[in-house]
Design an enzyme around this catalytic site. Structure first.
Site, mmCIF file in Angstrom:
data_model
loop_
_atom_site.group_PDB
_atom_site.id
_atom_site.type_symbol
_atom_site.label_atom_id
_atom_site.label_comp_id
_atom_site.label_asym_id
_atom_site.label_seq_id
_atom_site.Cartn_x
_atom_site.Cartn_y
_atom_site.Cartn_z
ATOM 1 N N SER A 30 0.824 -1.151 0.020
ATOM 2 C CA SER A 30 -0.069 -0.184 -0.113
ATOM 3 C C SER A 30 0.981 1.256 -0.286
ATOM 4 O O SER A 30 1.855 1.490 0.891
ATOM 5 C CB SER A 30 -0.793 -0.107 1.371
ATOM 6 N N HIS A 42 -1.270 -1.314 -4.300
ATOM 7 C CA HIS A 42 -2.386 -0.931 -3.433
ATOM 8 C C HIS A 42 -2.513 0.274 -3.328
ATOM 9 O O HIS A 42 -1.579 1.084 -2.622
ATOM 10 C CB HIS A 42 -2.768 -1.797 -2.106
ATOM 11 N N ASP A 48 -4.731 3.638 -1.925
ATOM 12 C CA ASP A 48 -5.575 4.027 -1.083
ATOM 13 C C ASP A 48 -6.279 5.458 -1.158
ATOM 14 O O ASP A 48 -5.539 6.404 -1.126
ATOM 15 C CB ASP A 48 -5.394 3.876 0.527
ATOM 16 N N MET A 94 -9.055 8.166 -0.260
ATOM 17 C CA MET A 94 -10.070 8.733 0.930
ATOM 18 C C MET A 94 -10.481 10.144 0.759
ATOM 19 O O MET A 94 -9.522 10.887 0.148
ATOM 20 C CB MET A 94 -9.082 8.612 2.226
ATOM 21 N N HIS A 106 -8.473 1.346 -3.986
ATOM 22 C CA HIS A 106 -9.246 0.977 -2.936
ATOM 23 C C HIS A 106 -9.911 2.281 -2.569
ATOM 24 O O HIS A 106 -9.524 3.318 -2.114
ATOM 25 C CB HIS A 106 -8.436 0.386 -1.618
ATOM 26 N N MET A 116 -12.171 4.790 -0.589
ATOM 27 C CA MET A 116 -12.920 4.882 0.706
ATOM 28 C C MET A 116 -13.532 6.308 0.537
ATOM 29 O O MET A 116 -13.085 7.111 1.277
ATOM 30 C CB MET A 116 -11.918 4.988 1.802
ATOM 31 N N MET A 176 -11.717 -5.587 5.210
ATOM 32 C CA MET A 176 -10.689 -4.633 6.228
ATOM 33 C C MET A 176 -10.566 -5.522 7.506
ATOM 34 O O MET A 176 -11.320 -5.958 8.287
ATOM 35 C CB MET A 176 -11.386 -3.355 6.585
ATOM 36 N N ASP A 208 -6.708 -6.310 4.364
ATOM 37 C CA ASP A 208 -5.982 -4.966 4.304
ATOM 38 C C ASP A 208 -6.295 -4.336 5.879
ATOM 39 O O ASP A 208 -7.264 -4.105 6.215
ATOM 40 C CB ASP A 208 -6.886 -4.232 3.511
#
Ligand code: DX5
Ligand code: ZN
Length: 221
Positions: free
Chosen positions: A7, A32, A34, A36, A65, A67, A136, A174
């Site tokens: 990540s 990966h 992330d 957000m 991913h 979020m 998660m 994750d």
């Protein structure tokens, strides 16, 4: 064979291109990423602009991913930016089915994720339509948190479900994944390990990845 997805939340953001390029040399399988939005989780990270800027630095698949709330609004932008897997949270929208269909219509793999407090049963209407289930194992939002072992039973439930339907969907975990917890997850049926702090802080990321590859699902012999 399990896949390792470092990540980049734990990478040096000042040299993100070089950090992403390095992952191939360290024998990672996926990158990966992330995303957000400061609403779905109390943190803000990167968006499609940064993803397209780092895309030329590697040929590894980008495991994005999301979020973010109502992710359906941004699927096209993440697809265009170079995502290969686009994962949305089951808690983030009432429109999961359409969102998954949108990901597929753009030729990308669709993932679905769930937070630690969300029951596995909430996924059941969608499990036959996805390419990846992201479980998660911490509350999403930040790297460096401790693994929540109460989430392991969901890995086993997912393994049982996909085995029963003959699906080859990936089961990714994750949050708080390190050499010890990676073993637990793979033995429960996980096929993809996303990890930030433990890999980026390792003296040798490649050496650490090599150790994780030794873990096998009991059914693999
Ligand atoms: C957390 C992110 C994770 C994070 C994991 O919300 O989804 O991908 O980078 O970080 P570690 O491996 O440090 O727990
Ligand atoms: Zn993540």
């Amino acid at each position: 064979m399990i896949k390792i997805a470092p990540s980049i939340l734990s990478a040096d953001f000042g040299r993100l291109g070089d950090e992403v390029r390095r992952l191939e040399k360290e024998s990672a399988d996926w990158v990966h990423v992330d995303v957000m939005d400061g609403v779905f989780v109390p943190n803000i990270t990167i968006g499609p602009g940064v993803i397209s800027a780092i895309r030329p630095y590697t040929t590894l698949p980008f495991d994005v991913h999301l979020m973010i709330v109502e992710p359906g609004r941004y699927i096209e932008q993440f697809a265009e930016a170079g995502a290969d897997y686009i994962t949305v949270h089951v808690e983030a929208t009432d429109d999961i089915r359409d969102t998954i269909a949108k990901v597929h219509s753009l030729g990308k793999k669709a993932g679905l994720s769930l937070n630690p407090e969300t029951p596995f049963e909430d996924l059941l209407p969608y499990l036959d339509d996805i390419d990846l289930l992201l479980i998660m194992t911490v509350h999403p939002g930040f790297g460096g948190q401790s693994f929540m072992s109460e989430c392991v039973s969901k890995i086993a439930q997912a393994r049982e479900y996909f085995d029963s339907t003959g699906s080859d969907a990936e089961i990714e975990v994750d949050g708080g994944i390190n050499r010890r917890t990676a073993k637990v997850c793979v033995e429960a049926g996980a096929t993809v390990l996303a990890a930030g702090s433990s890999l980026f802080k390792a003296a040798s990321m490649e050496g650490e990845i090599e150790e994780w590859r030794k873990f096998t699902f009991p059914g693999d012999g």
